[in-house]
Design an enzyme around this catalytic site. Structure first.
Site, PDB file in Angstrom:
ATOM      1  N   SER A 194      -8.388   8.028  -4.701  1.00  0.00           N
ATOM      2  CA  SER A 194      -9.817   8.663  -4.800  1.00  0.00           C
ATOM      3  C   SER A 194      -9.645  10.166  -5.004  1.00  0.00           C
ATOM      4  O   SER A 194     -10.707  10.825  -5.733  1.00  0.00           O
ATOM      5  CB  SER A 194     -10.725   8.189  -3.992  1.00  0.00           C
TER       6      SER A 194
ATOM      7  N   ASP B 276       0.623  -1.201   0.072  1.00  0.00           N
ATOM      8  CA  ASP B 276       0.170   0.007  -0.125  1.00  0.00           C
ATOM      9  C   ASP B 276       0.923   1.205   0.014  1.00  0.00           C
ATOM     10  O   ASP B 276       2.122   1.026   0.256  1.00  0.00           O
ATOM     11  CB  ASP B 276      -0.709  -0.012   1.283  1.00  0.00           C
TER      12      ASP B 276
ATOM     13  N   ARG C  61     -12.099  12.606  -6.880  1.00  0.00           N
ATOM     14  CA  ARG C  61     -12.902  13.858  -6.158  1.00  0.00           C
ATOM     15  C   ARG C  61     -12.341  15.241  -6.804  1.00  0.00           C
ATOM     16  O   ARG C  61     -13.069  16.020  -6.285  1.00  0.00           O
ATOM     17  CB  ARG C  61     -12.525  13.501  -4.648  1.00  0.00           C
TER      18      ARG C  61
ATOM     19  N   ASP D 111      -0.070   9.643   5.838  1.00  0.00           N
ATOM     20  CA  ASP D 111      -1.288   9.921   5.322  1.00  0.00           C
ATOM     21  C   ASP D 111      -1.982  11.039   5.987  1.00  0.00           C
ATOM     22  O   ASP D 111      -1.306  11.520   6.979  1.00  0.00           O
ATOM     23  CB  ASP D 111      -2.390   8.816   5.674  1.00  0.00           C
TER      24      ASP D 111
ATOM     25  N   ASP E 192      -0.046   5.136   0.879  1.00  0.00           N
ATOM     26  CA  ASP E 192      -0.575   6.054   2.025  1.00  0.00           C
ATOM     27  C   ASP E 192      -0.593   5.445   3.389  1.00  0.00           C
ATOM     28  O   ASP E 192      -1.519   4.689   3.376  1.00  0.00           O
ATOM     29  CB  ASP E 192      -1.595   6.961   1.631  1.00  0.00           C
TER      30      ASP E 192
ATOM     31  N   ARG F 284      -9.016  -2.612   4.429  1.00  0.00           N
ATOM     32  CA  ARG F 284      -9.376  -2.784   3.087  1.00  0.00           C
ATOM     33  C   ARG F 284      -8.284  -3.229   2.579  1.00  0.00           C
ATOM     34  O   ARG F 284      -8.185  -3.930   1.310  1.00  0.00           O
ATOM     35  CB  ARG F 284     -10.237  -1.528   2.489  1.00  0.00           C
TER      36      ARG F 284
ATOM     37  N   ASP G 227      -1.767  -0.634   5.827  1.00  0.00           N
ATOM     38  CA  ASP G 227      -2.231  -0.341   7.159  1.00  0.00           C
ATOM     39  C   ASP G 227      -3.409  -0.319   7.453  1.00  0.00           C
ATOM     40  O   ASP G 227      -4.270   0.506   8.300  1.00  0.00           O
ATOM     41  CB  ASP G 227      -1.747   1.231   7.062  1.00  0.00           C
TER      42      ASP G 227
ATOM     43  N   CYS H  44     -11.585  -1.758  -8.965  1.00  0.00           N
ATOM     44  CA  CYS H  44     -10.128  -1.714  -8.841  1.00  0.00           C
ATOM     45  C   CYS H  44      -9.975  -1.058  -7.299  1.00  0.00           C
ATOM     46  O   CYS H  44      -9.039  -0.970  -6.876  1.00  0.00           O
ATOM     47  CB  CYS H  44      -9.178  -1.022  -9.787  1.00  0.00           C
ATOM     48  N   ARG H  45     -11.031  -0.587  -6.753  1.00  0.00           N
ATOM     49  CA  ARG H  45     -10.686   0.138  -5.659  1.00  0.00           C
ATOM     50  C   ARG H  45     -10.749  -0.738  -4.484  1.00  0.00           C
ATOM     51  O   ARG H  45     -11.881  -1.502  -3.950  1.00  0.00           O
ATOM     52  CB  ARG H  45     -11.864   1.359  -5.305  1.00  0.00           C
TER      53      ARG H  45
ATOM     54  N   ASN I 204      -5.267   2.977  -3.510  1.00  0.00           N
ATOM     55  CA  ASN I 204      -6.466   3.931  -3.868  1.00  0.00           C
ATOM     56  C   ASN I 204      -6.196   5.293  -4.063  1.00  0.00           C
ATOM     57  O   ASN I 204      -5.361   5.936  -2.724  1.00  0.00           O
ATOM     58  CB  ASN I 204      -7.492   3.821  -2.559  1.00  0.00           C
TER      59      ASN I 204
END
Length: 211
Positions: free
Chosen positions: A56, A10, A60, A18, A12, A132, A129, A102-103, A54
């Site tokens: 997003s 992963d 957004r 993050d 972030d 998900r 972390d 893919c999310r 991810n």
């Protein structure tokens, strides 16, 4: 032919700090202590590292592809200074309401990685972390590793136990450097067992074991 040694990370909260308002620029992208060195540790032991993240913020409208590329350019330059590298970054650009495949926690990014590299993801270490991250990795057949940074920094024992109950068999580590050391030392031990020899353990970051 020797199988490809692959680790999926992963981004972030695992590699970099993050933010509640999203990491939106290279200036806001800051590596976590020891994370880049942990990736280099894996590389030096022969592991290929890819990122599944991810993003997003793209969907957004919080940042654009130029900003995302600048973040990854900063990451790659920092890795080069640490003696490491990531082979590729696979990212989901969609907002949650776009219902993509893919999310994370869906496994689409992992499936893309498996297809790109032509590997069976069963048993491939995946480090993240968040729940998900673990769910997506487990659905894809990966071996799951949780780092107590990012989403799990400061979480209670009860919250951690609930996550481990959701994804049993997950290994738990203090941070990415510890997870990397665990993976490297485990492989070294397995080789020693196969040879019938005993290697002395390296000094390095410890790891927390899930029970």
């Amino acid at each position: 032919m020797t199988p490809l040694k692959l680790v999926i990370l992963d981004r972030d909260g695992t590699i970099n700090a993050d933010r509640d308002d999203y990491v939106k620029s290279a200036d806001e992208w800051e590596p976590l202590p020891g994370a880049l060195e942990g990736i280099a540790r894996l590389n030096h032991a022969g592991w290929h590292v890819v990122v599944a993240t991810n993003q997003s913020g793209l969907g957004r409208g919080l940042f654009d592809m130029a900003a995302l590329n600048a973040m990854h350019d900063k990451m790659n330059k920092g890795l080069a200074q640490a003696g490491g590298r990531v082979d590729a970054v696979f990212f989901c650009p969609h907002a949650p309401d776009e219902q993509c495949a893919c999310r994370k926690p869906l496994p689409g990014l992992f499936e893309q990685i498996g297809e790109r590299y032509g590997v069976d993801l069963r048993g491939v270490p995946a480090i993240g972390d968040s729940l998900r991250d673990l769910q997506a990795a487990r659905t894809a057949g990966c071996e799951t590793h949780l780092v107590l940074t990012g989403n799990y920094a400061g979480q209670s024992e009860a919250q951690l136990a609930a996550t481990l109950q959701s994804v049993p068999g997950t290994e738990v580590h203090a941070d990415l450097a510890s997870a990397a050391e665990f993976i490297v030392q485990r492989e070294r031990h397995a080789r020693a067992v196969a040879r019938g020899t005993v290697d002395p353990p390296d000094s390095g970051p410890g790891e927390l074991k899930a029970t």
